[in-house]
Design an enzyme around this catalytic site. Structure first.
Site, PDB file in Angstrom:
ATOM      1  N   ARG A 175       0.850  -1.195   0.000  1.00 41.40           N
ATOM      2  CA  ARG A 175       0.000   0.000   0.000  1.00 41.40           C
ATOM      3  C   ARG A 175       0.881   1.240   0.000  1.00 41.40           C
ATOM      4  O   ARG A 175       1.637   1.476   0.937  1.00 41.40           O
ATOM      5  CB  ARG A 175      -0.922  -0.012   1.222  1.00 41.40           C
ATOM      6  CG  ARG A 175      -1.915  -1.154   1.244  1.00 41.40           C
ATOM      7  CD  ARG A 175      -2.519  -1.377   2.601  1.00 41.40           C
ATOM      8  NE  ARG A 175      -1.524  -1.788   3.589  1.00 41.40           N
ATOM      9  CZ  ARG A 175      -1.797  -2.138   4.828  1.00 41.40           C
ATOM     10  NH1 ARG A 175      -3.050  -2.130   5.238  1.00 41.40           N
ATOM     11  NH2 ARG A 175      -0.839  -2.506   5.651  1.00 41.40           N
ATOM     12  N   ARG A 202      -7.134  14.298  -7.699  1.00 39.43           N
ATOM     13  CA  ARG A 202      -5.870  13.575  -7.672  1.00 39.43           C
ATOM     14  C   ARG A 202      -6.053  12.257  -8.410  1.00 39.43           C
ATOM     15  O   ARG A 202      -6.874  11.430  -8.011  1.00 39.43           O
ATOM     16  CB  ARG A 202      -5.394  13.313  -6.236  1.00 39.43           C
ATOM     17  CG  ARG A 202      -3.901  12.948  -6.155  1.00 39.43           C
ATOM     18  CD  ARG A 202      -3.493  12.584  -4.745  1.00 39.43           C
ATOM     19  NE  ARG A 202      -3.907  11.226  -4.395  1.00 39.43           N
ATOM     20  CZ  ARG A 202      -4.003  10.761  -3.144  1.00 39.43           C
ATOM     21  NH1 ARG A 202      -3.737  11.547  -2.121  1.00 39.43           N
ATOM     22  NH2 ARG A 202      -4.386   9.519  -2.925  1.00 39.43           N
ATOM     23  N   GLU A 258      -9.395  10.612  -6.936  1.00 42.01           N
ATOM     24  CA  GLU A 258      -9.756  11.160  -5.627  1.00 42.01           C
ATOM     25  C   GLU A 258     -10.304  12.574  -5.776  1.00 42.01           C
ATOM     26  O   GLU A 258      -9.569  13.503  -6.116  1.00 42.01           O
ATOM     27  CB  GLU A 258      -8.529  11.172  -4.712  1.00 42.01           C
ATOM     28  CG  GLU A 258      -7.913   9.799  -4.483  1.00 42.01           C
ATOM     29  CD  GLU A 258      -8.628   9.016  -3.407  1.00 42.01           C
ATOM     30  OE1 GLU A 258      -9.686   9.485  -2.936  1.00 42.01           O
ATOM     31  OE2 GLU A 258      -8.132   7.948  -3.029  1.00 42.01           O
TER      32      GLU A 258
END
Length: 296
Positions: free
Chosen positions: A214, A251, A267
């Site tokens: 991640r 984003r 986003e």
């Protein structure tokens, strides 16, 4: 002009570990507020869930660090609807926010001609179909995500053989997304392109911590400013042009697949914009905010 910079009341419940400097997470908010005040705007942080807020007292409300909405999504939408129905201008606009809250938007992006990382979706109760779809696609390494989530919460990496066990560990009716794991994240990294006022402000390269996948700072990932190649910038501009919204910011989180950029996430609600990485970016965001409120 008076502006509310919307933030969370508390960190979302999935953050169960201690963070040394919690306020550092709100650096984007602080920089935007300072830039607005430098331009003569009365700007202040406001928790989106605060009771008794008279939204008519603000000219605009800029969605920023509202991360705890994931614990109360229905209440979040209800509050934003009240803001939108008042004389206060919500940025980003409500239609864009509502669309972006559920990751079904990836299907819409694909229909709009925006390249996305392939995805199959369903619920654990429909595991047989999901397993068959993954087998048909020939994906071996996988990522499983909740349809609604922030900050990598509920995201798991597995392989095709382990997918059934991952699905059994989730609520039967909770929608999930299954995608092929993009190995480029581990070498080139995940790329983020920050759009402000309709134009590229800056680009970032995010890499996961050793042993993780991640690319998010709360899991130990690193973020650095990146010099975007001209062709990559052109690809992002083409993606942006296909969106049917007038956005204050966006984003694009992308990864390279077969030599081209593909969207992992878009986003529009509460992304970190990493304004500290790019000199002048907070000022650009403040100027774009003022321009949209003047237009409204």
């Amino acid at each position: 002009m008076r502006v509310a910079v919307l933030r969370c009341e508390r960190l979302p419940s999935f953050v169960t570990w201690e963070i040394d400097d919690v306020e550092a997470l709100f650096d984007d908010d602080r920089r935007l507020i300072e830039a607005l005040r430098e331009r003569g705007v009365d700007a202040e942080p406001v928790a989106w869930s605060a009771h008794g807020v008279d939204w008519r007292g603000f000219d605009g409300a800029v969605l920023r660090s509202t991360w705890d909405y994931v614990d109360r999504p229905a209440e979040f939408v209800e509050v934003l609807t009240r803001v939108d129905r008042s004389t206060c201008t919500l940025l980003n606009p409500l239609d864009a926010v509502g669309w972006n809250l559920d990751k079904r938007y990836l299907d819409d992006l694909e229909h709009l001609g925006v390249p996305v990382v392939p995805v199959v979706r369903g619920t654990p109760a429909d595991a047989r179909r999901l397993l068959a779809a993954v087998d048909l696609a020939g994906w071996s390494e996988l990522v499983v995500k909740p349809a609604v989530g922030v900050g990598g919460s509920g995201v798991e990496r597995t392989d095709a053989a382990g997918l059934a066990a991952v699905l059994r560990g989730r609520p039967p009716g909770a929608e999930v997304m299954v995608q092929p794991f993009a190995n480029a994240i581990l070498d080139e990294g995940e790329l983020s392109f920050v759009i402000v006022g309709g134009s590229l402000s800056h680009a970032l390269r995010k890499r996961p911590a050793a042993g993780d996948f991640r690319a998010h700072g709360i899991y130990g990932g690193t973020v650095e400013r990146a010099d975007a190649a001209a062709d990559d910038v052109a690809q992002i501009a083409s993606m942006l042009a296909r969106l049917p919204f007038d956005l204050l910011y966006a984003r694009f989180d992308v990864v390279r697949l077969d030599g081209r950029l593909a969207v992992l996430e878009l986003e529009l609600v509460e992304p970190m914009l990493y304004l500290d990485r790019e000199p002048g970016s907070a000022g650009r965001l403040a100027d774009a905010t003022i321009a949209r409120l003047e237009r409204a």
